[in-house]
Write a protein that holds these residues in place. Structure first.
Motif, short mmCIF file in Angstrom:
data_model
loop_
_atom_site.label_atom_id
_atom_site.label_comp_id
_atom_site.label_asym_id
_atom_site.label_seq_id
_atom_site.Cartn_x
_atom_site.Cartn_y
_atom_site.Cartn_z
N PRO A 1 48.19 36.77 37.47
CA PRO A 1 47.35 37.42 36.46
C PRO A 1 46.33 38.40 37.04
O PRO A 1 45.90 39.33 36.35
N ASP A 2 45.95 38.20 38.30
CA ASP A 2 44.91 39.04 38.90
C ASP A 2 45.39 39.84 40.11
O ASP A 2 44.56 40.36 40.87
N ALA A 3 46.69 39.95 40.32
CA ALA A 3 47.18 40.68 41.50
C ALA A 3 48.44 41.46 41.16
O ALA A 3 49.31 40.98 40.44
N VAL A 4 48.51 42.67 41.71
CA VAL A 4 49.68 43.52 41.52
C VAL A 4 50.15 44.06 42.86
O VAL A 4 49.35 44.27 43.78
N SER A 5 51.44 44.27 42.97
CA SER A 5 52.01 44.98 44.11
C SER A 5 52.40 46.38 43.66
O SER A 5 53.06 46.54 42.62
N VAL B 1 51.69 47.95 48.74
CA VAL B 1 50.43 47.27 48.98
C VAL B 1 50.22 46.31 47.83
O VAL B 1 50.69 46.53 46.71
N THR B 2 49.53 45.21 48.11
CA THR B 2 49.25 44.23 47.07
C THR B 2 47.74 44.14 46.90
O THR B 2 47.00 44.00 47.88
N VAL B 3 47.29 44.24 45.66
CA VAL B 3 45.87 44.33 45.33
C VAL B 3 45.49 43.18 44.42
O VAL B 3 46.12 42.98 43.37
N LYS B 4 44.46 42.45 44.80
CA LYS B 4 43.94 41.37 43.94
C LYS B 4 42.61 41.79 43.35
O LYS B 4 41.72 42.27 44.06
N ARG B 5 42.48 41.59 42.07
CA ARG B 5 41.24 41.94 41.38
C ARG B 5 40.07 41.13 41.94
O ARG B 5 40.16 39.90 42.09
N THR B 6 38.97 41.80 42.27
CA THR B 6 37.77 41.12 42.73
C THR B 6 36.62 41.44 41.78
O THR B 6 36.51 42.55 41.27
#
Length: 347
Positions: free
Chosen positions: A21-25, A77-82
């Motif tokens: 739910p909080d991360a996308v590649s 790249v994989t990004v997690k919402r902070t």
């Protein structure tokens, strides 16, 4: 002659995968003529230019590559919402297939030199991003044994859980996957990590995750006898300046004081005059060389070099610890000469 300066490139988003739910590649399509520029080692990162908000000023952020050059033909790249993180929130909310992003070529030193080596990899949360790249490459290209300790808050927040379990089943004799959920067992504790590190004290270590997690792992590893030179940790800081503004970032010297510089880069040797008011990266850029760098703020570690002779001091250092400095490591983007002769190597 060293390779010419790498410049920002435009890449098209091939697809976006919702990992949690909080991360996308974010998968990028790299045109064939740009693959030489975007060739990379597992564990490296990309620097992305992210559109600004009200004032229209863009920001730059570094994100680790989760793809493997030995397993995939695209970059990801994989990004997690902070919480409060402008870059991660913008990407998670807005990035879409077909979008174009400005990207700096891959950089970073968080990468194994030998895929045949036995390794211990410890990740927490989105720290799995460079780690999974290393794991895939090591399993496909090497023959070493890997132990992967992966901690998360709960089952819903686990990034790449299914992929890692598949790899553990595919390579049962080479990958030992240890999953840890804070919701069930609390935070990773010193006793557990001591037992793990003590059993594998003679291996190479790669550590990525929140600062408190990495500090604990490194401290435990040192206590059980893991040599510091075998411990690699990945550290990023939010960037304050714009690394994409290459033309305006070139600085000219205002002093006549110079040091003699001998530098080894990409297997080549060069001798240069080093004005004492310029950083090592600035000197090399001014001379038309292409040193590794990204943030130019002392916050990402892409420009790490080693002092072979003489001495240099760093104006800012948010990455290296005292043990790294004692072994001769320096951030080239923040380094100015102290002695009149300096020899450094990037190789």
């Amino acid at each position: 002659m060293f390779p010419k300066i790498s410049t920002p490139c435009e890449l098209t988003v091939a697809r976006v995968v919702q990992e949690t739910p909080d991360a996308v590649s974010i998968w990028f399509d790299v045109p064939e003529h740009q693959w030489e520029i975007f060739s990379y080692d597992p564990g490296q990162f990309l620097t992305l230019r992210i559109p600004g908000s009200g004032d229209g000023k863009s920001v730059a952020r570094c994100y680790s590559l989760s793809s493997s050059p030995h397993a995939e033909d695209e970059l990801a790249v994989t990004v997690k919402r902070t919480a409060g993180g402008y870059g991660s929130n913008w990407l998670c909310d807005n990035i879409a297939t077909g979008a174009t992003m400005t990207v700096l070529p891959p950089s970073g030193h968080f990468t194994p030199k030998d895929f045949d080596a036995d390794m211990v990899l410890l990740a927490a949360g989105s720290g799995i991003t460079p780690i999974i790249s290393i794991v895939k490459s090591a399993l496909l290209e090497g023959n070493g044994h890997l132990v992967l300790f992966y901690a998360n808050q709960d089952a819903e927040s686990v990034i790449f859980g299914e992929d890692l379990r598949y790899l553990a089943k595919q390579f049962p004799d080479r990958l030992n996957l240890i999953e840890w959920l804070e919701s069930e067992r609390g935070l990773p504790d010193r006793e557990t990590l001591s037992e793990l590190c003590g059993e594998y004290r003679n291996r190479m270590y790669f550590v990525c995750g929140p600062a408190a997690f990495m500090d604990l792992v490194v401290d435990v590893a040192h206590q059980v006898g893991v040599q510091h030179r075998n411990i690699h940790r990945e550290v990023f800081q939010s960037l304050r300046s714009d690394p994409f503004d290459i033309e305006n970032s070139v600085k000219q010297s205002m002093t006549t004081e110079q040091a003699r510089l001998v530098v080894y880069l990409d297997g080549e040797r060069a001798e240069l005059q080093w004005p004492k008011d310029l950083s090592l990266v600035e000197v090399l850029l001014n001379e038309g060389f292409s040193p590794p760098y990204s943030c130019r703020e002392g916050g990402c570690g892409a420009c790490v070099c080693k002092v072979v002779d003489g001495d240099i001091e760093m104006m800012v250092n948010d990455v290296l610890d005292e043990a790294d400095i004692e072994e001769g490591d320096r951030l080239a983007c923040q380094s100015v000469p102290i002695t009149d002769t300096v020899t450094v190597t990037f190789d």
